[in-house]
Write an enzyme that holds these catalytic residues in place. Structure first.
Site, PDB file in Angstrom:
ATOM      1  N   ASN A   1       0.827  -1.208   0.000  1.00  0.00           N
ATOM      2  CA  ASN A   1       0.000   0.000   0.000  1.00  0.00           C
ATOM      3  C   ASN A   1       0.862   1.259   0.000  1.00  0.00           C
ATOM      4  O   ASN A   1       2.067   1.166   0.226  1.00  0.00           O
ATOM      5  CB  ASN A   1      -0.893  -0.016   1.258  1.00  0.00           C
ATOM      6  CG  ASN A   1      -2.255  -0.610   0.961  1.00  0.00           C
ATOM      7  OD1 ASN A   1      -2.821  -0.412  -0.094  1.00  0.00           O
ATOM      8  ND2 ASN A   1      -2.790  -1.346   1.932  1.00  0.00           N
TER       9      ASN A   1
ATOM     10  N   CYS B   1      -5.822  -5.421  -4.302  1.00  0.00           N
ATOM     11  CA  CYS B   1      -6.404  -5.077  -3.001  1.00  0.00           C
ATOM     12  C   CYS B   1      -7.343  -6.197  -2.560  1.00  0.00           C
ATOM     13  O   CYS B   1      -8.060  -6.768  -3.376  1.00  0.00           O
ATOM     14  CB  CYS B   1      -7.189  -3.777  -3.127  1.00  0.00           C
ATOM     15  SG  CYS B   1      -8.089  -3.335  -1.630  1.00  0.00           S
ATOM     16  N   ASP B   2      -7.343  -6.447  -1.258  1.00  0.00           N
ATOM     17  CA  ASP B   2      -8.207  -7.524  -0.750  1.00  0.00           C
ATOM     18  C   ASP B   2      -9.557  -7.027  -0.220  1.00  0.00           C
ATOM     19  O   ASP B   2     -10.376  -7.823   0.228  1.00  0.00           O
ATOM     20  CB  ASP B   2      -7.477  -8.312   0.347  1.00  0.00           C
ATOM     21  CG  ASP B   2      -7.191  -7.459   1.577  1.00  0.00           C
ATOM     22  OD1 ASP B   2      -7.750  -6.349   1.714  1.00  0.00           O
ATOM     23  OD2 ASP B   2      -6.398  -7.913   2.420  1.00  0.00           O
TER      24      ASP B   2
ATOM     25  N   HIS C   1      -9.652   1.497  -3.078  1.00  0.00           N
ATOM     26  CA  HIS C   1     -10.264   1.981  -1.827  1.00  0.00           C
ATOM     27  C   HIS C   1     -11.244   3.122  -2.121  1.00  0.00           C
ATOM     28  O   HIS C   1     -11.356   4.071  -1.320  1.00  0.00           O
ATOM     29  CB  HIS C   1      -9.195   2.435  -0.809  1.00  0.00           C
ATOM     30  CG  HIS C   1      -8.409   1.286  -0.235  1.00  0.00           C
ATOM     31  ND1 HIS C   1      -7.434   1.442   0.715  1.00  0.00           N
ATOM     32  CD2 HIS C   1      -8.458  -0.055  -0.471  1.00  0.00           C
ATOM     33  CE1 HIS C   1      -6.908   0.269   1.045  1.00  0.00           C
ATOM     34  NE2 HIS C   1      -7.522  -0.669   0.330  1.00  0.00           N
TER      35      HIS C   1
ATOM     36  N   TYR D   1     -14.079   2.030   2.349  1.00  0.00           N
ATOM     37  CA  TYR D   1     -13.152   3.160   2.507  1.00  0.00           C
ATOM     38  C   TYR D   1     -13.778   4.503   2.150  1.00  0.00           C
ATOM     39  O   TYR D   1     -13.208   5.549   2.478  1.00  0.00           O
ATOM     40  CB  TYR D   1     -11.883   2.933   1.678  1.00  0.00           C
ATOM     41  CG  TYR D   1     -10.892   2.027   2.380  1.00  0.00           C
ATOM     42  CD1 TYR D   1      -9.931   2.545   3.235  1.00  0.00           C
ATOM     43  CD2 TYR D   1     -10.929   0.650   2.209  1.00  0.00           C
ATOM     44  CE1 TYR D   1      -9.027   1.731   3.901  1.00  0.00           C
ATOM     45  CE2 TYR D   1     -10.032  -0.186   2.859  1.00  0.00           C
ATOM     46  CZ  TYR D   1      -9.084   0.364   3.707  1.00  0.00           C
ATOM     47  OH  TYR D   1      -8.190  -0.442   4.365  1.00  0.00           O
TER      48      TYR D   1
ATOM     49  N   ARG E   1      -5.322   2.854  14.737  1.00  0.00           N
ATOM     50  CA  ARG E   1      -5.317   1.485  14.193  1.00  0.00           C
ATOM     51  C   ARG E   1      -3.895   0.879  14.205  1.00  0.00           C
ATOM     52  O   ARG E   1      -3.747  -0.305  14.463  1.00  0.00           O
ATOM     53  CB  ARG E   1      -5.891   1.511  12.771  1.00  0.00           C
ATOM     54  CG  ARG E   1      -5.910   0.154  12.065  1.00  0.00           C
ATOM     55  CD  ARG E   1      -6.843  -0.849  12.721  1.00  0.00           C
ATOM     56  NE  ARG E   1      -6.709  -2.169  12.113  1.00  0.00           N
ATOM     57  CZ  ARG E   1      -6.907  -3.328  12.738  1.00  0.00           C
ATOM     58  NH1 ARG E   1      -7.290  -3.354  14.009  1.00  0.00           N
ATOM     59  NH2 ARG E   1      -6.768  -4.463  12.106  1.00  0.00           N
TER      60      ARG E   1
HETATM   61  P1  NAD Z   1       4.617  -5.467   8.153  1.00  0.00           P
HETATM   62  O1  NAD Z   1       5.292  -4.220   8.623  1.00  0.00           O
HETATM   63  O2  NAD Z   1       4.295  -6.528   9.119  1.00  0.00           O
HETATM   64  O3  NAD Z   1       5.526  -6.133   7.010  1.00  0.00           O
HETATM   65  C1  NAD Z   1       6.153  -5.451   6.005  1.00  0.00           C
HETATM   66  C2  NAD Z   1       7.561  -5.994   5.799  1.00  0.00           C
HETATM   67  O4  NAD Z   1       8.127  -5.283   4.685  1.00  0.00           O
HETATM   68  C3  NAD Z   1       8.507  -5.784   6.975  1.00  0.00           C
HETATM   69  O5  NAD Z   1       9.077  -6.998   7.359  1.00  0.00           O
HETATM   70  C4  NAD Z   1       9.563  -4.821   6.441  1.00  0.00           C
HETATM   71  O6  NAD Z   1      10.852  -5.043   6.967  1.00  0.00           O
HETATM   72  C5  NAD Z   1       9.511  -5.117   4.956  1.00  0.00           C
HETATM   73  N1  NAD Z   1      10.065  -4.079   4.104  1.00  0.00           N
HETATM   74  C6  NAD Z   1       9.930  -2.748   4.214  1.00  0.00           C
HETATM   75  N2  NAD Z   1      10.583  -2.128   3.216  1.00  0.00           N
HETATM   76  C7  NAD Z   1      11.136  -3.096   2.451  1.00  0.00           C
HETATM   77  C8  NAD Z   1      11.925  -3.091   1.277  1.00  0.00           C
HETATM   78  N3  NAD Z   1      12.279  -1.930   0.672  1.00  0.00           N
HETATM   79  N4  NAD Z   1      12.338  -4.263   0.769  1.00  0.00           N
HETATM   80  C9  NAD Z   1      11.995  -5.416   1.368  1.00  0.00           C
HETATM   81  N5  NAD Z   1      11.239  -5.491   2.479  1.00  0.00           N
HETATM   82  C10 NAD Z   1      10.819  -4.338   3.013  1.00  0.00           C
HETATM   83  O7  NAD Z   1       3.321  -4.987   7.396  1.00  0.00           O
HETATM   84  P2  NAD Z   1       1.928  -5.755   7.164  1.00  0.00           P
HETATM   85  O8  NAD Z   1       0.915  -5.211   8.080  1.00  0.00           O
HETATM   86  O9  NAD Z   1       2.121  -7.205   7.141  1.00  0.00           O
HETATM   87  O10 NAD Z   1       1.554  -5.238   5.709  1.00  0.00           O
HETATM   88  C11 NAD Z   1       2.396  -5.420   4.611  1.00  0.00           C
HETATM   89  C12 NAD Z   1       1.929  -4.602   3.443  1.00  0.00           C
HETATM   90  O11 NAD Z   1       0.769  -5.169   2.870  1.00  0.00           O
HETATM   91  C13 NAD Z   1       1.539  -3.157   3.792  1.00  0.00           C
HETATM   92  O12 NAD Z   1       1.914  -2.301   2.730  1.00  0.00           O
HETATM   93  C14 NAD Z   1       0.029  -3.237   3.868  1.00  0.00           C
HETATM   94  O13 NAD Z   1      -0.570  -1.992   3.700  1.00  0.00           O
HETATM   95  C15 NAD Z   1      -0.203  -4.156   2.717  1.00  0.00           C
HETATM   96  N6  NAD Z   1      -1.542  -4.750   2.641  1.00  0.00           N
HETATM   97  C16 NAD Z   1      -2.256  -4.452   1.535  1.00  0.00           C
HETATM   98  C17 NAD Z   1      -3.490  -4.960   1.356  1.00  0.00           C
HETATM   99  C18 NAD Z   1      -4.250  -4.562   0.133  1.00  0.00           C
HETATM  100  O14 NAD Z   1      -5.454  -4.664   0.111  1.00  0.00           O
HETATM  101  N7  NAD Z   1      -3.575  -4.085  -0.921  1.00  0.00           N
HETATM  102  C19 NAD Z   1      -4.046  -5.805   2.313  1.00  0.00           C
HETATM  103  C20 NAD Z   1      -3.314  -6.109   3.455  1.00  0.00           C
HETATM  104  C21 NAD Z   1      -2.032  -5.574   3.600  1.00  0.00           C
HETATM  105  C1  G6P Z   2      -7.989  -3.863   4.042  1.00  0.00           C
HETATM  106  C2  G6P Z   2      -7.405  -3.149   2.879  1.00  0.00           C
HETATM  107  C3  G6P Z   2      -5.908  -3.122   2.922  1.00  0.00           C
HETATM  108  C4  G6P Z   2      -5.411  -2.614   4.240  1.00  0.00           C
HETATM  109  C5  G6P Z   2      -5.989  -3.417   5.344  1.00  0.00           C
HETATM  110  C6  G6P Z   2      -5.639  -2.726   6.647  1.00  0.00           C
HETATM  111  O1  G6P Z   2      -7.885  -5.232   3.923  1.00  0.00           O
HETATM  112  O2  G6P Z   2      -7.807  -3.646   1.655  1.00  0.00           O
HETATM  113  O3  G6P Z   2      -5.436  -2.327   1.869  1.00  0.00           O
HETATM  114  O4  G6P Z   2      -4.000  -2.664   4.299  1.00  0.00           O
HETATM  115  O5  G6P Z   2      -7.379  -3.464   5.252  1.00  0.00           O
HETATM  116  O6  G6P Z   2      -5.865  -3.592   7.664  1.00  0.00           O
HETATM  117  P1  G6P Z   2      -5.245  -3.372   9.100  1.00  0.00           P
HETATM  118  O7  G6P Z   2      -5.739  -4.544   9.815  1.00  0.00           O
HETATM  119  O8  G6P Z   2      -3.742  -3.377   8.918  1.00  0.00           O
HETATM  120  O9  G6P Z   2      -5.758  -2.064   9.575  1.00  0.00           O
HETATM  121 MN    MN Z   3      -6.585  -2.619   0.041  1.00  0.00          MN
END
Ligand code: NAD
Ligand code: G6P
Ligand code: MN
Length: 441
Positions: A147, A169-170, A200, A264, A284
């Site tokens: 994200n 996106c999920d 979103h 969103y 959050r």
């Molecule tokens: P998290 O902080 O637990 O994990 C992210 C990892 O990325 C960390 O281990 C960190 O060290 C690593 N990282 C950061 N910069 C990096 C780089 N340049 N190269 C390699 N690794 C790197 O985060 P999380 O809560 O597990 O979420 C992970 C990502 O997934 C976030 O961007 C979150 O917003 C995204 N996400 C997106 C959706 C969606 O709908 N698109 C849904 C859920 C989570």
């Molecule tokens: C949804 C969205 C993701 C977002 C997540 C945040 O699943 O699609 O883009 O990263 O919610 O969830 P959290 O539990 O980290 O607030």
């Molecule tokens: Mn999303």
């Protein structure tokens, strides 16, 4: 049968073990030979890597597994990268949420000034991973959850136009699970949907079953009364703050009652309400650090201590199944219909061709083919034009290192009441993001 090799980038993510677990669940339909984890933060990835290694040895010892911080090792000889990085980790998400709130403005991971701040951090990180993939495995596909997906997608469209990356996106699939529950259906996969918007930021216009029966009337009746609150289990969105977001859909729906909204939209339509219901001291990010992050790392530690993953489970719901379905659709040319973030190019006929939009696509070995969703109505179009301009200005600001463009981006967000407040928030965000943003002038 060919077996596929996958690298999960952001190996230390709280979502990694769930995706690994889902890959193993799918092993028969989508056979894999290699899973590698890659992260740039070794201490964070190590426990997740060690726990996944134990889980794999017990469930599918024939899959070669490794985890590394070395890009060459991580990205060589692979077919897919599944990426979910968080540049700046939770500490910076906390800043993204708390700084705007100080000024009475929505503080959110992906929406408003916080989402823009996160975008300014993410663009470089995502491009870096894409470049590693193209250097070491030029034929591979990158499936990207990192994200803020809308801003990241605009950056990859503009700066890597020929790259094989799909931003995803999920949220829609999670909501479609809720729809299935409300309708008493087994699975969201029984639904055929039409949807349009930005990431979103969108609406369902049609939902039918496979026989073509219109399911919208039943859903609307439910949503008008309950929003998306239902008894359907949604592990990922089970926290009280998410439940509140699902309930608030009732009021979001009331604004455009001929469609069903993405959750969103509440941040753009009811920012005053959101701020009033936010705790400026505990956002959050704090909630996630005290729950998902803590639980995942505690589970990993226990698996390592006991030397077995038996009796432990990493949650792998719609989030994990969606990305594995996408890889499978490309690998086997399944032509599955999926909601993805893609260049508009006429899918929304009265919206700019160069906007990144979220629409249903057919997915095969050549990637996504967007389906035409037609004309969009004036209200939604107006909201989307404002929002997409703000997203584009963030990418402009990153590319040109421009303070002015980023100030304009914040000012344009429907969550921000004035240019003056935008500037105050921006100046605080610059201070907090010194380590991560290009220096602006
Ligand atoms: P998290 O902080 O637990 O994990 C992210 C990892 O990325 C960390 O281990 C960190 O060290 C690593 N990282 C950061 N910069 C990096 C780089 N340049 N190269 C390699 N690794 C790197 O985060 P999380 O809560 O597990 O979420 C992970 C990502 O997934 C976030 O961007 C979150 O917003 C995204 N996400 C997106 C959706 C969606 O709908 N698109 C849904 C859920 C989570
Ligand atoms: C949804 C969205 C993701 C977002 C997540 C945040 O699943 O699609 O883009 O990263 O919610 O969830 P959290 O539990 O980290 O607030
Ligand atoms: Mn999303």
């Amino acid at each position: 049968m060919k077996k596929f090799a996958i690298t999960i980038a952001g190996g230390g993510s709280t979502f990694t073990p769930g995706i690994v677990s889902m890959l193993l669940d799918y092993y028969e339909e989508f056979p894999i030979s290699v899973i590698k984890l890659y992260d740039n933060f070794q201490e964070r990835q190590d426990p997740i890597g060690e726990a996944c290694k134990i889980m794999l040895q017990e469930r599918h010892p024939e899959v070669t597994f490794s985890y590394t911080t070395d890009p060459k090792e991580a990205f060589s000889n692979i077919d897919f990268v599944m990426a979910h990085i968080r540049v700046g980790l939770y500490a910076m998400r906390e800043q993204d949420e708390k700084i705007p709130l100080k000024y009475g403005v929505v503080g959110q991971e992906t929406c408003g000034p916080g989402g823009m701040a996160y975008g300014m951090r993410s663009i470089g990180g995502v491009l870096e991973i894409l470049d590693y993939m193209e250097k070491y495995s030029p034929d591979a596909w990158m499936l990207n959850y990192s994200n803020p997906a809308a801003i990241v997608a605009e950056a990859t469209r503009r700066l890597r136009p020929n790259s094989k990356i799909i931003n995803i996106c999920d949220m829609p699939v999670s909501i479609e699970n809720t729809f299935a529950g409300i309708l008493g259906l087994e699975s969201r996969k029984e639904l055929i949907v039409r949807y349009f918007g930005l990431n979103h930021f969108g609406w369902w216009t049609s939902i039918t079953d496979k026989a073509g029966n219109d399911l919208m009337p039943q859903l609307k009746e439910w949503v008008a009364e309950h929003g998306y609150e239902s008894s359907t289990e949604d592990f990922q969105h089970r926290a009280p703050s998410w439940k509140e977001t699902f309930r608030k859909v009732k009021d979001v729906y009331a604004v455009v009652p001929d469609m069903l909204p993405n959750t969103y939209l509440k941040y753009y339509l009811y920012p005053d309400y959101v701020v009033e219901h936010s705790n400026k001291e505990y956002t959050r990010a704090n909630e996630v650090m005290d729950s998902r992050e803590k639980e995942v790392f505690e589970t990993a530690a226990e698996i390592i201590k006991n030397g077995t993953a038996e009796g432990y489970e990493f949650h792998a719901g719609a989030h994990a199944s969606f990305i594995v379905d996408l890889a499978r659709a490309i690998a086997y040319n399944t032509q599955e219909r999926m909601l993805l973030i893609v260049p508009n190019n006429g899918a929304l006929v009265n919206f700019p061709a160069d906007a990144m939009v979220e629409v249903p696509c057919l997915v095969g070995s050549n990637g996504p083919e967007p389906l035409v969703m037609g004309e969009i109505p004036t209200f939604q179009k107006g909201m989307m034009e404002q929002q997409v301009a703000a997203e584009k200005l963030v990418v402009d600001a990153w590319e040109e290192k421009s303070y002015q463009k980023l100030w304009q981006a914040l000012t344009l967000s429907a969550t921000v009441p004035s240019a003056g407040i935008a500037k105050e928030i921006l100046d605080d965000l610059i201070e907090a993001n010194k380590e991560y943003w290009p220096e602006l002038s």
